[in-house]
Design an enzyme around this catalytic site. Structure first.
Site, PDB file in Angstrom:
ATOM      1  N   HIS A   1     -47.346   4.045 -30.819  1.00  8.64           N
ATOM      2  CA  HIS A   1     -48.518   3.323 -31.330  1.00  8.64           C
ATOM      3  C   HIS A   1     -49.130   3.999 -32.549  1.00  8.64           C
ATOM      4  O   HIS A   1     -50.345   4.031 -32.720  1.00  8.64           O
ATOM      5  CB  HIS A   1     -49.559   3.139 -30.212  1.00  8.64           C
ATOM      6  CG  HIS A   1     -48.984   2.462 -29.006  1.00  8.64           C
ATOM      7  ND1 HIS A   1     -48.561   1.148 -29.019  1.00  8.64           N
ATOM      8  CD2 HIS A   1     -48.715   2.924 -27.749  1.00  8.64           C
ATOM      9  CE1 HIS A   1     -48.066   0.839 -27.834  1.00  8.64           C
ATOM     10  NE2 HIS A   1     -48.138   1.898 -27.053  1.00  8.64           N
TER      11      HIS A   1
ATOM     12  N   SER B   1     -49.558  -0.999 -22.939  1.00 13.51           N
ATOM     13  CA  SER B   1     -48.424  -0.654 -23.790  1.00 13.51           C
ATOM     14  C   SER B   1     -47.195  -1.477 -23.401  1.00 13.51           C
ATOM     15  O   SER B   1     -47.240  -2.701 -23.440  1.00 13.51           O
ATOM     16  CB  SER B   1     -48.174   0.856 -23.740  1.00 13.51           C
ATOM     17  OG  SER B   1     -47.201   1.248 -24.681  1.00 13.51           O
TER      18      SER B   1
END
Length: 402
Positions: A195, A92
Site C-alpha cells: 500500500h 487489504s
C-alpha cells in the site's frame, strides 16, 4: 445490523486450515480453488511453516480461498447471506474475499486476481528491501509527523492508536531511532511495503487484467478501504481493488461507516482475530464473533440470525428491473441542479453531493437511465448505502440494459 469482515495478510498462522479440511465439502471446494489458482492451498494451510506462508504469493490466495469456502459453510444458500448481511468489508487483500462474497466477482475470478496480485506484489517487494512497522499509541498527529519525517508512508490506519508505517528498511530504521513520544513500535512479519508507491509495478499489471474481468454490482453494502464509503458499482469496486495495492488502507474509516450504520454484531471470517480485536477497541458495545473452526459454525449461524435482521438488509440484495443510486457515506444530501423525475441520465452523471465534517462526495449514477422517483429530499441527512433515487435503466438496441 450484521457486519461480515475478511482479514488481510498477516492473519494466517501455520495449520489454521487443518480442522476445516476434515469437512469433505470444504476440502472439495478448496481443492477446486487450488486448481484455479495453481497453488496447493491444502498443503500451505496445514503443513507449511510460518516463514513459508509469509510469502505474499502464497499468503494472499490462501486467505481469500479460506474466507470464501468458509462463507459457503456459513451460508449454504448465498441468497441468505445477502439478506442477512447489512454491510461487508475486507482489510487489504480481504477486500477480494468481500468482493467475491457479495457477488462482485466469481470465486474463480477472485482466485485468479489474487494469485496475480500476490505474485506481482512479491516481485515488487523483491526489487528493494522494504517492510512495515506498527506504531501503537502516541498522539496521532505526532505519529503521522514522525512517519513522514522518516520518509515512510502511513500504509494502514486501523483506528484507535494503531497506524502502520511502510517503506524501505533504512527508513524504518530511522523511525526506530526517532520514535514518536509514548508510542510503541512493532516490526511486522511481512515481506514488503504494501500500500505504498513501492507497489506501483503491481498496479500496472492488475489494471491490465482488470480490463478483461466482468463484474456485477454488490448484493449488499460493500465498503472500500480507500475511504470507508459504500461502493455501489462492481466495476468501480474492481478499479479500487487495483488502486488499493499502492494506496493506504483506511480501516478506521470503514469502522466509522459501520458505526454510522448502527452495526450491532461483527463476524470475522477465518483466520479470525485481528479485525475483531481492532473492532473491540474501536466499536464499543457491539458483539463480536471470531470464526476459526468448523465446530463454531452452528454458533456463528445463531449469531447471524441474532444480528442479521432482514429489515436491515441492503436494498441491493434484490435484483429489480430498476436501479437504485445509493449514498456512499453519512452526511447531508444536496441534489444536483436540473435532476428531476423523468430526467434522462448518462452513466456516471452526477445526481448530487453528500457532505459531512470529513469531506464532500459527489454521487454519480452507476448506469444510464430515466429517473423515476426521488427517495430523499434536498438537505436530508442520509446514511451509508441509503437509496437516494430510483432509476429505470436505459436499454441498448438489443433490449439489454446499457
Amino acid at each position: 445490523m450484521l457486519a461480515i469482515v475478511a482479514p488481510g495478510q498477516g492473519a494466517q498462522t501455520p495449520g489454521f486450515l487443518t480442522p476445516w479440511l476434515a469437512e469433505p465439502q470444504f476440502a472439495d471446494r478448496l481443492n477446486w480453488l487450488s486448481t484455479v489458482a495453481g497453488i496447493d492451498l491444502a498443503h500451505y494451510g496445514t503443513k507449511a511453516d510460518a516463514e513459508t506462508i509469509r510469502d505474499t504469493a502464497i499468503a494472499q490466495p490462501l486467505l481469500v480461498a479460506s474466507g470464501l469456502v468458509v462463507a459457503l459453510q456459513l451460508f449454504p444458500s448465498p441468497a441468505d447471506g445477502f439478506r442477512r448481511t447489512g454491510v461487508a468489508a475486507g482489510h487489504s487483500v480481504g477486500e477480494i474475499t468481500a468482493a467475491a462474497a457479495t457477488g462482485v466477482l466469481s470465486a474463480e475470478q477472485a482466485m485468479v486476481f489474487v494469485r496475480e496480485r500476490g505474485a506481482q506484489m512479491a516481485a515488487a517487494s523483491a526489487a528493494r528491501p522494504t517492510s512495515m512497522m506498527a506504531v501503537i499509541g502516541g498522539d496521532q498527529a505526532e505519529v503521522l509527523a514522525a512517519i513522514e519525517a522518516a520518509g515512510l508512508t502511513a500504509a494502514n490506519n486501523n483506528g484507535s492508536g494503531q497506524i502502520v508505517a511502510a517503506g524501505t528498511v533504512e527508513q524504518l530504521a530511522t523511525l526506530s531511532e526517532n520514535p514518536p513520544a509514548k508510542a510503541r513500535l512493532i516490526q511486522l512479519s511481512v515481506a514488503g511495503a504494501f500500500h505504498t508507491v513501492h507497489m506501483e509495478p503491481a498496479v500496472a499489471h492488475l489494471a491490465q487484467l482488470a480490463r478483461a474481468i466482468s463484474t456485477h454490482d454488490p448484493r449488499t453494502r460493500l465498503l472500500s478501504n480507500a475511504d470507508g464509503q459504500v461502493v455501489q458499482s462492481g466495476r468501480e469496486y474492481l478499479a479500487r481493488l487495483v488502486r488499493q495495492v499502492a494506496n493506504p488502507v483506511r480501516w478506521d474509516l470503514c469502522l466509522q461507516t459501520m458505526a454510522d450504520l448502527g452495526v450491532t454484531g461483527l463476524l470475522e471470517l477465518p483466520p479470525a482475530g485481528t479485525l475483531t480485536g481492532i473492532a473491540k477497541r474501536n466499536l464499543k458495545g457491539i458483539e463480536l464473533f471470531a470464526l476459526n473452526t468448523p465446530d463454531q459454525i452452528s454458533a456463528a449461524q445463531d449469531f447471524v440470525l441474532k444480528h442479521g435482521d432482514s429489515a436491515w438488509a441492503s436494498p441491493m440484495s434484490s435484483t429489480p428491473s430498476w436501479m437504485l443510486v445509493v449514498s456512499p457515506s453519512k452526511g447531508e444530501f444536496r441534489k444536483a441542479e436540473g435532476v428531476g423525475v423523468e430526467s434522462i441520465l448518462a452513466a456516471g452523471a452526477p445526481i448530487g453531493t453528500v457532505a459531512n465534517l470529513r469531506d464532500t462526495v459527489t454521487v454519480a449514477s452507476t448506469g444510464g437511465g430515466t429517473v423515476t422517483e426521488w427517495l430523499v429530499e434536498d438537505g436530508d441527512p442520509v446514511s451509508p448505502g441509503q437509496p437516494l433515487l430510483r432509476l429505470y435503466p436505459a436499454q441498448d438496441s438489443s433490449g439489454a440494459d446499457a
